[in-house]
Scaffold this active site. Structure first.
Site, PDB file in Angstrom:
ATOM      1  N   PRO A 291       0.701  -1.088  -0.041  1.00  0.00           N
ATOM      2  CA  PRO A 291      -0.019  -0.051   0.106  1.00  0.00           C
ATOM      3  C   PRO A 291       0.899   1.350   0.053  1.00  0.00           C
ATOM      4  CG  PRO A 291      -0.110  -0.962   2.118  1.00  0.00           C
ATOM      5  CD  PRO A 291       0.597  -1.960   1.319  1.00  0.00           C
ATOM      6  N   GLY A 294       7.236   3.018   0.271  1.00  0.00           N
ATOM      7  CA  GLY A 294       8.406   2.391   0.831  1.00  0.00           C
ATOM      8  C   GLY A 294       7.819   2.356   2.339  1.00  0.00           C
ATOM      9  N   GLU A 296      10.239   1.942   6.095  1.00  0.00           N
ATOM     10  CA  GLU A 296      11.385   1.893   6.499  1.00  0.00           C
ATOM     11  C   GLU A 296      12.045   0.699   7.541  1.00  0.00           C
ATOM     12  OE1 GLU A 296       9.033   4.180   7.039  1.00  0.00           O
ATOM     13  OE2 GLU A 296       9.380   5.181   8.967  1.00  0.00           O
ATOM     14  N   HIS A 320      14.694   8.174   0.800  1.00  0.00           N
ATOM     15  CA  HIS A 320      13.850   8.363   1.818  1.00  0.00           C
ATOM     16  C   HIS A 320      13.683   7.465   2.661  1.00  0.00           C
ATOM     17  CE1 HIS A 320       9.860  10.194   3.546  1.00  0.00           C
ATOM     18  NE2 HIS A 320       9.798   8.997   3.767  1.00  0.00           N
ATOM     19  N   GLU A 321      13.701   6.196   2.402  1.00  0.00           N
ATOM     20  CA  GLU A 321      13.605   5.026   3.562  1.00  0.00           C
ATOM     21  C   GLU A 321      15.006   4.911   4.084  1.00  0.00           C
ATOM     22  OE1 GLU A 321      10.522   4.552   4.134  1.00  0.00           O
ATOM     23  OE2 GLU A 321       9.589   5.048   2.176  1.00  0.00           O
ATOM     24  N   HIS A 324      15.290   7.504   6.586  1.00  0.00           N
ATOM     25  CA  HIS A 324      14.799   7.086   8.100  1.00  0.00           C
ATOM     26  C   HIS A 324      15.794   6.309   8.990  1.00  0.00           C
ATOM     27  CE1 HIS A 324      10.584   8.126   7.766  1.00  0.00           C
ATOM     28  NE2 HIS A 324      10.264   7.652   6.861  1.00  0.00           N
ATOM     29  N   GLU A 343       8.725  11.993   9.576  1.00  0.00           N
ATOM     30  CA  GLU A 343       8.486  12.228   8.130  1.00  0.00           C
ATOM     31  C   GLU A 343       9.017  13.495   7.496  1.00  0.00           C
ATOM     32  OE1 GLU A 343       8.053   9.726   6.275  1.00  0.00           O
ATOM     33  OE2 GLU A 343       7.088   8.375   7.752  1.00  0.00           O
ATOM     34  N   ASP A 398      -4.145   6.241  10.793  1.00  0.00           N
ATOM     35  CA  ASP A 398      -3.715   5.927   9.300  1.00  0.00           C
ATOM     36  C   ASP A 398      -4.782   6.993   8.548  1.00  0.00           C
ATOM     37  OD1 ASP A 398      -2.120   3.942   9.241  1.00  0.00           O
ATOM     38  OD2 ASP A 398      -3.865   2.415   9.480  1.00  0.00           O
ATOM     39  N   TYR A 406       4.839  15.457   5.771  1.00  0.00           N
ATOM     40  CA  TYR A 406       5.895  15.145   5.071  1.00  0.00           C
ATOM     41  C   TYR A 406       6.486  16.622   4.369  1.00  0.00           C
ATOM     42  CZ  TYR A 406       4.847  10.342   4.707  1.00  0.00           C
ATOM     43  OH  TYR A 406       4.809   9.102   5.244  1.00  0.00           O
TER      44      TYR A 406
HETATM   45  N1  BES Z   1       6.997   5.496   6.954  1.00  0.00           N
HETATM   46  C1  BES Z   1       6.215   5.990   5.798  1.00  0.00           C
HETATM   47  C2  BES Z   1       5.088   5.420   5.579  1.00  0.00           C
HETATM   48  C3  BES Z   1       3.840   5.081   6.336  1.00  0.00           C
HETATM   49  C4  BES Z   1       3.815   6.220   7.216  1.00  0.00           C
HETATM   50  C5  BES Z   1       3.353   4.230   6.802  1.00  0.00           C
HETATM   51  C6  BES Z   1       2.799   6.541   8.333  1.00  0.00           C
HETATM   52  C7  BES Z   1       2.157   4.044   7.670  1.00  0.00           C
HETATM   53  C8  BES Z   1       2.058   5.347   8.503  1.00  0.00           C
HETATM   54  C9  BES Z   1       7.483   5.916   4.745  1.00  0.00           C
HETATM   55  O1  BES Z   1       8.511   6.263   4.988  1.00  0.00           O
HETATM   56  C10 BES Z   1       6.981   6.502   3.635  1.00  0.00           C
HETATM   57  O2  BES Z   1       6.946   7.824   4.193  1.00  0.00           O
HETATM   58  N2  BES Z   1       6.556   6.512   2.602  1.00  0.00           N
HETATM   59  C11 BES Z   1       6.274   7.298   1.403  1.00  0.00           C
HETATM   60  C12 BES Z   1       7.549   7.698   0.763  1.00  0.00           C
HETATM   61  C13 BES Z   1       7.726   8.912  -0.027  1.00  0.00           C
HETATM   62  C14 BES Z   1       7.168  10.073   0.687  1.00  0.00           C
HETATM   63  C15 BES Z   1       8.810   9.295  -0.636  1.00  0.00           C
HETATM   64  C16 BES Z   1       5.175   6.617   0.433  1.00  0.00           C
HETATM   65  O3  BES Z   1       4.828   5.563   0.852  1.00  0.00           O
HETATM   66  O4  BES Z   1       4.955   7.095  -0.430  1.00  0.00           O
HETATM   67 ZN    ZN Z   2       8.797   7.990   5.398  1.00  0.00          ZN
END
Ligand code: BES
Ligand code: ZN
Length: 628
Positions: A291, A294, A296, A320-321, A324, A343, A398, A406
């Site tokens: 979903p 990425g 981390e 990005h990951e 983290h 973030e 969520d 971000y």
């Molecule tokens: N840790 C996040 C994904 C996440 C955040 C899952 C909060 C559940 C709750 C991950 O590092 C992330 O930010 N992914 C982004 C990357 C993008 C901003 C470069 C994504 O999935 O799009």
């Molecule tokens: Zn992130």
């Protein structure tokens, strides 16, 4: 037996001695039932069997607990978070003694939080440690587990399982203190069908014997949301010294090539922010239903296959990951309302990595695209959702997931960099990561540290009211460092020429345009375009056929807004083959705006829904009023 416990305890103490992982934060985490101020879990030992017939994990978790504060009256209780777990037995383990059954009670299930598991503890002195074994199995509907049929994988022969624990889904597959305020080390034994292998956010053997039993150690203390597991027909290919890719065989070469710069990214991050403390950094490519872009998970980022573009155009997700590893995994938000600390800083670090490895122009373009996403989304957010320090009481973390933590977070960090200068700010950050390493902090902890280390040193550099505005007020402050890109100025000029009929699409000067320029071109097209204009663009640039999932996404959005029918077959395939929320949700949202679009969406969604991750399902159900 005795000897084994002694060794385990010794190992445990040496780790707890190395890292002070008491919660730095005192604020209660409203998304956890647990009571870490009284009893804290220091280590988790998992022993789980993976059953693809029942879609179930079953086995045990042994928790090493320590009493922090003895209750004045009554006995101590260990309260754990669970969601839909089937708990069969809880026992106290003591070296040389028979396991002793403990009384436990599962509290009422709450929709967002799940159910507290309350375990009565025997009398234990303060600072005393004990081992509690919990035997349990998961529900086939566990919110943190995604079970895939073979046809939903690249190979099509074997099933696949992956976890997604962030924000509060670890509790659906492990009974634990599911709060980022508690850090624990873990070990795991995972039993799988013989032909499959398991990987975790821990030490992974690169070329194990496939015997169906896999052992893992995570010797660094991590918050529960970073515990991760995947099981499938997974192979490994190295990239650099410390870096490599895990994926199904058919994607392995493409992924290793796409991410070949990972080792350089890691080296650069170390130079900027201090040693990488996690040993290896590997990447796991998941099936397309994953979903997120990425996740981390330490030592092993989970990554969507949708970024395998063939030209490294979408590898910022790796940056990005990886970032983290400092902001998030080492220095962690204490509450989900402080997510911007994870973030926002990570997006800033990501951008620094991209700038170093691929140049300033690329980083600038990505920053502008991020800013446009933020501004676009901001207009539809309630004021309370535009605030960095979010108040998520009573809400599902969520659901509060937006670009605000971000991109607004990144802009705030960038603003600070501009105020103090890059050198000074780099020094601040490296100290910040060191000071809070293996700790969780709240927004207030950050502000206190920032005030002492930077603000008070140069009291005239910026007013405190400006800092407070960034953190506590909705909207964008006047001091926003709006990102700019020369490469996009060019795109804008060409776009205007085309829109005003001065040039045909074929005459546009686009030969040198990179993916990001096309994204800018598509994302900034005006709302109303004629069918003839869309057809012209598509004839010349073949967006409908684009292999780049971001370009296809941007084009399909335009196509939906203008009901450009020739793109709908691709749209259908796209929605049926990708489950990444960021790419599909806006398409369903746009479709839901018109009756005709909604009908199309419902027809596709009926087929796509069984394949999507339940996080995507719950969001899209809402958009389409599914089942209502
Ligand atoms: N840790 C996040 C994904 C996440 C955040 C899952 C909060 C559940 C709750 C991950 O590092 C992330 O930010 N992914 C982004 C990357 C993008 C901003 C470069 C994504 O999935 O799009
Ligand atoms: Zn992130």
């Amino acid at each position: 037996m005795k000897k084994i416990y002694f060794v385990v305890l010794l190992v445990l103490f040496s780790f707890t001695g190395l890292q002070a992982h008491q919660p730095a934060a005192t604020e209660k985490d409203f998304h956890s039932f647990s009571n870490p101020n009284e009893v804290i879990v220091k280590h988790v030992e998992l022993d789980l069997s993976v059953d693809f017939k029942r879609n179930q994990l079953s086995g045990s978790a042994i928790l090493d607990i320590q009493v922090m504060k003895k209750k004045r009256k009554g006995k101590n209780e260990l309260i754990l978070d669970t969601r839909d777990l089937n708990i069969s037995k809880v026992m106290l383990l003591a070296p040389g003694k028979r396991p002793k059954k403990l009384c436990f009670k599962i509290g009422k299930r709450e929709k967002i939080l799940g159910s507290p598991l309350k375990i009565k503890l025997p009398k234990l002195r303060s600072k005393k440690t004990a081992k509690i074994e919990i035997r349990y199995s998961t529900s086939p509907e566990a919110s943190g587990l995604h079970w895939l049929e073979p046809q939903q994988t690249a190979g099509g022969i074997y099933p696949f399982l992956y976890t997604q624990s962030q924000a509060i889904h670890a509790r659906s597959w492990i009974p634990l203190q599911d709060t980022p305020q508690v850090r624990a080390t873990y070990t795991a034994t995972i039993k799988t069908p013989k032909k499959l292998r398991a990987v975790m956010s821990a030490s992974n053997e690169l070329y194990p014997v496939l015997d169906g039993i896999y052992d893992f150690q995570m010797p660094q203390a991590i918050p529960s949301y970073l515990i991760a597991l995947a099981v499938g027909d997974i192979k490994f290919k190295p990239i650099g010294e410390q870096t490599g890719v895990f994926s199904e065989a058919s994607l392995l070469d493409a992924a290793a090539a796409e991410f070949e710069d990972t080792q350089d990214m890691l080296k650069f991050s170390e130079q900027l922010y201090g040693s990488y403390l996690w040993g290896r950094y590997d990447i796991l490519i998941l099936p397309p239903s994953f979903p997120y872009g990425g996740m981390e998970n330490p030592r092993l980022s989970f990554i969507t296959p949708t970024i395998l573009a063939g030209d490294k155009s979408l590898v910022n997700i790796i940056a990005h990951e990886l970032a983290h590893s400092w902001s998030g995994n080492l220095v962690t938000n204490a509450n989900w309302g402080d997510l911007w600390l994870n973030e926002g800083f990570t997006c800033y670090v990501e951008s620094r990595i991209m700038e170093e490895i691929y140049g300033q122009d690329r980083a600038a373009m990505e920053n502008v695209l991020g800013y446009l996403d933020l501004i676009d989304e901001m207009s539809s957010l309630e004021p309370r959702d535009q605030i960095l320090a979010a108040d998520l009481r009573g809400r599902d973390p969520d659901d509060a997931f937006t670009w605000v933590p971000y991109v607004k977070g990144q802009l705030f960090v960038t603003f600070l960099e501009h105020v103090y200068g890059r050198d000074k700010f780099d020094e601040f950050l490296i100290n910040y990561f060191e000071h809070f390493s293996f700790k969780s902090l709240t927004t207030e902890d950050f502000l206190r540290y920032f005030k002492k280390q930077l603000f008070d040193q140069q009291p005239h550099a910026v007013q405190w009211s400006v800092i407070k505005q960034w953190v506590y007020q909705p909207g964008m402050p006047e001091s926003t460092p709006v990102p700019e890109s020369d490469a996009f100025d060019q795109v804008y000029l060409e776009q205007v020429l085309w829109l005003e009929g001065e040039k045909t699409a074929a005459q546009l000067d686009t030969q040198d345009w990179v993916v990001h320029q096309w994204l800018y071109f598509l994302n900034t097209l005006p709302d109303r375009l004629s069918l003839a204009q869309l057809t012209e663009l598509d004839t010349v640039y073949a967006f409908t056929q684009s292999n780049n999932n971001e370009i296809a996404h941007a084009w399909l959005l335009v196509a939906i807004e203008q009901t450009h029918e020739p793109a709908y077959e691709r749209l259908e395939n796209y929605l049926l083959s990708i489950g990444r929320i960021k790419l599909i949700r806006p398409l369903y949202q746009a479709l839901a705006e018109t009756d005709q679009g909604r009908e199309f969406a419902l027809d596709v969604y009926e087929r796509a829904r069984p394949v999507y991750h339940r996080l995507a399902v719950s969001l899209i159900d809402e958009i389409l009023d599914w089942g209502k």
